[in-house]
Design a protein around this motif. Structure first.
Motif, PDB file in Angstrom:
ATOM      1  N   TYR A   7       0.675  -1.339   0.126  1.00 13.56           N
ATOM      2  CA  TYR A   7      -0.048   0.066  -0.039  1.00 13.56           C
ATOM      3  C   TYR A   7       0.973   1.336  -0.051  1.00 13.56           C
ATOM      4  O   TYR A   7       0.169   2.280  -0.141  1.00 13.56           O
ATOM      5  CB  TYR A   7      -0.975   0.017   1.093  1.00 13.56           C
ATOM      6  CG  TYR A   7      -0.541  -0.079   2.700  1.00 13.56           C
ATOM      7  CD1 TYR A   7       0.133   0.904   3.634  1.00 13.56           C
ATOM      8  CD2 TYR A   7      -0.214  -1.604   3.063  1.00 13.56           C
ATOM      9  CE1 TYR A   7       0.984   0.624   4.501  1.00 13.56           C
ATOM     10  CE2 TYR A   7       0.236  -1.799   4.448  1.00 13.56           C
ATOM     11  CZ  TYR A   7       0.660  -0.677   5.279  1.00 13.56           C
ATOM     12  OH  TYR A   7       1.436  -0.996   6.247  1.00 13.56           O
TER      13      TYR A   7
ATOM     14  N   ARG B  12      -1.573  -7.906  -5.159  1.00 10.34           N
ATOM     15  CA  ARG B  12      -3.152  -7.541  -5.447  1.00 10.34           C
ATOM     16  C   ARG B  12      -3.143  -6.105  -5.627  1.00 10.34           C
ATOM     17  O   ARG B  12      -4.180  -5.691  -6.164  1.00 10.34           O
ATOM     18  CB  ARG B  12      -3.742  -8.089  -4.505  1.00 10.34           C
ATOM     19  CG  ARG B  12      -3.728  -9.514  -4.217  1.00 10.34           C
ATOM     20  CD  ARG B  12      -4.487 -10.431  -5.291  1.00 10.34           C
ATOM     21  NE  ARG B  12      -4.148 -11.796  -5.180  1.00 10.34           N
ATOM     22  CZ  ARG B  12      -5.109 -12.700  -4.665  1.00 10.34           C
ATOM     23  NH1 ARG B  12      -6.343 -12.046  -4.126  1.00 10.34           N
ATOM     24  NH2 ARG B  12      -5.008 -13.750  -4.305  1.00 10.34           N
ATOM     25  N   MET B  13      -2.559  -5.388  -5.014  1.00 14.21           N
ATOM     26  CA  MET B  13      -2.634  -3.877  -5.015  1.00 14.21           C
ATOM     27  C   MET B  13      -1.175  -3.220  -4.714  1.00 14.21           C
ATOM     28  O   MET B  13      -0.566  -3.636  -3.856  1.00 14.21           O
ATOM     29  CB  MET B  13      -3.463  -3.383  -3.926  1.00 14.21           C
ATOM     30  CG  MET B  13      -3.651  -1.840  -4.113  1.00 14.21           C
ATOM     31  SD  MET B  13      -2.878  -0.650  -3.278  1.00 14.21           S
ATOM     32  CE  MET B  13      -3.471  -0.639  -1.572  1.00 14.21           C
TER      33      MET B  13
ATOM     34  N   HIS C 167      -1.653   5.988 -15.023  1.00 15.62           N
ATOM     35  CA  HIS C 167      -2.755   5.157 -14.090  1.00 15.62           C
ATOM     36  C   HIS C 167      -3.783   4.890 -14.668  1.00 15.62           C
ATOM     37  O   HIS C 167      -4.517   3.930 -14.810  1.00 15.62           O
ATOM     38  CB  HIS C 167      -3.055   6.026 -12.828  1.00 15.62           C
ATOM     39  CG  HIS C 167      -2.021   5.661 -11.695  1.00 15.62           C
ATOM     40  ND1 HIS C 167      -1.689   5.074 -10.768  1.00 15.62           N
ATOM     41  CD2 HIS C 167      -1.152   6.946 -11.260  1.00 15.62           C
ATOM     42  CE1 HIS C 167      -0.991   5.059 -10.117  1.00 15.62           C
ATOM     43  NE2 HIS C 167      -0.325   6.223 -10.344  1.00 15.62           N
TER      44      HIS C 167
ATOM     45  N   ALA D 263      -5.136   1.043 -15.457  1.00 19.35           N
ATOM     46  CA  ALA D 263      -6.483   0.561 -15.396  1.00 19.35           C
ATOM     47  C   ALA D 263      -7.279  -0.065 -16.599  1.00 19.35           C
ATOM     48  O   ALA D 263      -8.150  -0.734 -16.279  1.00 19.35           O
ATOM     49  CB  ALA D 263      -7.308   1.958 -14.773  1.00 19.35           C
TER      50      ALA D 263
ATOM     51  N   THR E   8      -3.034  -6.764 -11.081  1.00 17.06           N
ATOM     52  CA  THR E   8      -2.799  -5.918  -9.652  1.00 17.06           C
ATOM     53  C   THR E   8      -3.469  -4.718 -10.063  1.00 17.06           C
ATOM     54  O   THR E   8      -3.182  -3.920 -11.127  1.00 17.06           O
ATOM     55  CB  THR E   8      -1.139  -5.801  -9.670  1.00 17.06           C
ATOM     56  OG1 THR E   8      -0.785  -7.152  -9.567  1.00 17.06           O
ATOM     57  CG2 THR E   8      -1.022  -5.030  -8.734  1.00 17.06           C
ATOM     58  N   LYS E   9      -4.109  -4.128  -8.881  1.00 12.13           N
ATOM     59  CA  LYS E   9      -4.811  -2.811  -8.857  1.00 12.13           C
ATOM     60  C   LYS E   9      -3.633  -1.751  -8.337  1.00 12.13           C
ATOM     61  O   LYS E   9      -2.694  -1.935  -7.571  1.00 12.13           O
ATOM     62  CB  LYS E   9      -5.712  -2.567  -7.627  1.00 12.13           C
ATOM     63  CG  LYS E   9      -7.104  -3.366  -7.992  1.00 12.13           C
ATOM     64  CD  LYS E   9      -7.917  -2.963  -8.852  1.00 12.13           C
ATOM     65  CE  LYS E   9      -8.929  -3.612  -9.242  1.00 12.13           C
ATOM     66  NZ  LYS E   9     -10.044  -3.016 -10.173  1.00 12.13           N
TER      67      LYS E   9
ATOM     68  N   LEU F 198      -2.925   1.997  -7.722  1.00 13.73           N
ATOM     69  CA  LEU F 198      -3.651   2.998  -7.517  1.00 13.73           C
ATOM     70  C   LEU F 198      -2.676   4.046  -6.930  1.00 13.73           C
ATOM     71  O   LEU F 198      -1.798   4.034  -6.179  1.00 13.73           O
ATOM     72  CB  LEU F 198      -4.596   2.718  -6.288  1.00 13.73           C
ATOM     73  CG  LEU F 198      -5.573   1.607  -6.895  1.00 13.73           C
ATOM     74  CD1 LEU F 198      -6.474   1.030  -5.711  1.00 13.73           C
ATOM     75  CD2 LEU F 198      -6.268   2.064  -8.030  1.00 13.73           C
TER      76      LEU F 198
ATOM     77  N   GLY G  54      -9.614   5.366  -8.135  1.00 12.34           N
ATOM     78  CA  GLY G  54      -9.278   4.303  -7.301  1.00 12.34           C
ATOM     79  C   GLY G  54      -8.354   4.629  -6.091  1.00 12.34           C
ATOM     80  O   GLY G  54      -8.504   3.967  -5.113  1.00 12.34           O
TER      81      GLY G  54
ATOM     82  N   LYS H 209      -6.269  -4.924   3.269  1.00 14.51           N
ATOM     83  CA  LYS H 209      -7.631  -4.804   2.441  1.00 14.51           C
ATOM     84  C   LYS H 209      -8.717  -4.198   2.775  1.00 14.51           C
ATOM     85  O   LYS H 209      -9.149  -3.223   2.079  1.00 14.51           O
ATOM     86  CB  LYS H 209      -7.967  -6.522   1.908  1.00 14.51           C
ATOM     87  CG  LYS H 209      -9.113  -6.533   1.140  1.00 14.51           C
ATOM     88  CD  LYS H 209      -9.718  -7.913   0.816  1.00 14.51           C
ATOM     89  CE  LYS H 209     -10.973  -8.183   0.055  1.00 14.51           C
ATOM     90  NZ  LYS H 209     -11.603  -9.527   0.215  1.00 14.51           N
TER      91      LYS H 209
ATOM     92  N   GLN I  45      -9.612  -1.337  -0.514  1.00 16.13           N
ATOM     93  CA  GLN I  45      -9.352  -1.971  -1.910  1.00 16.13           C
ATOM     94  C   GLN I  45      -9.658  -3.361  -2.164  1.00 16.13           C
ATOM     95  O   GLN I  45      -9.459  -4.409  -1.264  1.00 16.13           O
ATOM     96  CB  GLN I  45      -7.721  -1.892  -2.019  1.00 16.13           C
ATOM     97  CG  GLN I  45      -6.977  -0.897  -1.791  1.00 16.13           C
ATOM     98  CD  GLN I  45      -7.409   0.290  -2.827  1.00 16.13           C
ATOM     99  OE1 GLN I  45      -7.973  -0.093  -4.214  1.00 16.13           O
ATOM    100  NE2 GLN I  45      -7.631   1.391  -2.489  1.00 16.13           N
TER     101      GLN I  45
ATOM    102  N   ALA J 242     -10.064  -6.904  -3.819  1.00 20.73           N
ATOM    103  CA  ALA J 242      -8.974  -7.738  -4.411  1.00 20.73           C
ATOM    104  C   ALA J 242      -9.714  -8.913  -4.772  1.00 20.73           C
ATOM    105  O   ALA J 242     -10.525  -9.561  -4.169  1.00 20.73           O
ATOM    106  CB  ALA J 242      -7.902  -7.983  -3.117  1.00 20.73           C
TER     107      ALA J 242
END
Length: 522
Positions: A31, A150-151, A165, A169, A175-176, A178, A231, A460, A465, A467
């Motif tokens: 994060y 995942r993020m 970004h 997207a 994978t997010k 953000l 996001g 999460k 977020q 996932a």
């Protein structure tokens, strides 16, 4: 016991079971990092191990300088191979530094190389790593998939375009990725030249002119809205400390007008202006249910000669020792008193502040969200075994370890994901050892639930977020939901500060309060 074998850092049977059966299987939510959105958008590939391993890594640069390596082979014009050989000369000298662990974990996890890096093995490792880099899956997207990331929360200035970004997207990447809203450059009223240059960039991306303070606030809220739309749910400030001088709207207007006219703010004026903006940023985050990160305590660029040659983020920053407690408490209290306290993660760089920060979180929990105020993981000089253990101990003794959002890389390198493994091993060793000593219940279901929450589920939920589904383990630890507290009336945060902009979406009520903050960009 072999060095860095499968039971590295795991000194009990329970620790080994917790890591191999639970922690190792958890996805990664990274994060907070400094990865390049452009490199993710373009699915970047690297020309050599030096490019991916040593480019921009000031952790390694500091050690190379300490080993007597000339700057030519660190940031200078030496060839990539020469720089790699200089690093190979340094690695055997790094015993007991976490870099020795990280270096060889990365060789193992990314390249399948168990050999220790030394001058004698350097040529062989140079050839093997570069051959691996040429494989089709050794690219940004391949590495994110390999480590089940995942993020990723990148670090982005409000004046940065979000084109990369948008590309990510639309790419279908699993994978997010953000953006994190980091507006530190808005505080530069003591440097009108830098402030006006930055405002020019902000005007361009926000699509609006910035002449008055109300214009600045409007543009900053517009970009906050833009980040949210793609996001983003996290903001960040890199602060030496939270200063303690309040500021009214009229005072902030006067300071801003002077700076725009070319007159630098005094130290006191900068504190007051920073105070004013920090409450504004806190209100924006609270209104949208975001998490605010506060990185506190770094003295940056202390070697002025090398700063003039190489610029920031080149290895000349140190642990600071400002007094953090009273101003931080006042900041949090001001927002809490007005109903505008967002979720917050506090990071300290000076370990002497561990118990202060851990205690501070407990004073501002309000029952609206589990672990709303977090004592963040060991940061920068403290993201090593001893630093992580100290942070976990201070948090455990003063709060709820079970609600902790876990580790992050804070890195510019795509080779840093094993830092999550490093943290998870240390966590499992602590919990497993205490269970076997009778200091924690010898209940694997309870302990595995704790590990799952800290490694994945809490982050999460905390950072809102979504996932992809993953295989739930059989631990009895409760899973935190990602729902926000019930919305309350939202006041027009920016209008309240003089900016004619739209009302943000529902969330906790905003406040007109007095907050303070000095920022230094990282």
């Amino acid at each position: 016991m072999a060095y860095l074998d499968e039971n590295f850092l795991l000194h009990s049977d329970t620790a080994r079971s917790l890591y191999h059966e639970v922690a190792a299987k958890q996805p990664i939510i990274d994060y907070h990092c400094h990865l390049s959105p452009k490199e993710i958008a373009t699915n970047h590939r690297w020309e050599s191990i030096t490019d991916i391993w040593l480019g921009g890594d000031h952790y390694k640069w500091r050690l190379m300088r300490a080993n007597g390596i000339d700057e030519e082979f660190i940031t200078g014009p030496a060839s990539p191979r020469e720089k790699f050989l200089a690093w190979a000369e340094t690695v055997p000298r790094t015993l007991r530094n976490p870099i020795h662990h990280w270096t060889h974990l990365e060789l193992q996890r990314y390249f399948g190389i168990d050999t220790l890096l030394t001058p004698d093995t350097a040529t062989e490792i140079w050839e093997k790593t570069n051959a691996k880099l040429a494989e089709p899956d050794f690219c940004v997207h391949g590495l994110l998939k390999k480590f089940d990331v995942r993020m990723v929360g990148t670090t982005d200035d409000p004046a940065d375009p979000l084109d990369d970004h948008e590309t990510i997207a639309a790419s279908g990447l699993g994978t997010k990725v953000l953006p994190t809203y980091r507006p530190d450059k808005a505080f530069q009223v003591d440097r009108p030249d830098l402030l006006r240059t930055w405002i020019g960039k902000l005007e361009s991306v926000a699509g609006m002119s910035v002449v008055h303070l109300s214009d600045l606030l409007g543009a900053l809220q517009k970009r906050h809205d833009d980040f949210h739309a793609i996001g983003g749910r996290i903001s960040d400030h890199g602060l030496v400390r939270m200063p303690a001088l309040p500021c009214t709207h009229s005072e902030a207007t006067m300071i801003f007008d002077k700076a725009m006219a070319g007159t630098p703010a005094t130290d006191e004026e900068k504190e007051r202006f920073s105070f004013y903006l920090m409450v504004f940023f806190g209100e924006l985050d609270a209104a949208k249910g975001w998490t605010k990160q506060l990185h506190l305590g770094a003295y940056r660029n202390v070697n002025s000669g090398m700063f003039s040659q190489l610029g920031p983020d080149t290895g000349y920053d140190i642990i600071g020792d400002p007094q953090q407690g009273a101003p931080l408490a006042t900041y949090l209290d001001t927002l809490a008193r007005e109903g505008a306290l967002p979720k917050i993660v506090l990071y300290n760089l000076n370990p002497s502040d561990n118990y202060l920060f851990a205690c501070m979180t407990g004073a501002f929990q309000d029952g609206t969200f589990p672990g709303k105020i977090q004592f963040g993981s060991g940061w920068w000089f403290l993201d090593q075994k001893h630093g992580m253990e100290m942070q976990l101990d201070a948090l455990s003794m003063n709060g709820l370890l079970s609600r902790f959002v876990g580790m992050l890389t804070d890195s510019r390198s795509f080779l840093s994901f094993p830092r999550h493994e490093y943290f998870r091993r240390i966590l499992c060793n602590m919990i497993g050892g205490e269970a076997e000593r009778g200091e924690l219940p010898d209940d694997f279901g309870t302990l595995s639930g704790l590990i799952e929450d800290i490694c994945f589920r809490n982050a999460k939920a905390h950072f809102n977020q979504p996932a992809p589904p993953f295989q739930q383990l059989s631990g009895s630890g409760s899973t935190v939901t990602g729902s926000a507290p019930p919305p309350r009336r939202v006041m027009n945060t920016a209008r309240k500060h003089g900016a004619p902009v739209a009302v943000p979406e529902t969330g906790p009520s905003a406040a007109t309060s007095q907050v303070f903050g000095l920022a230094v960009h990282r």
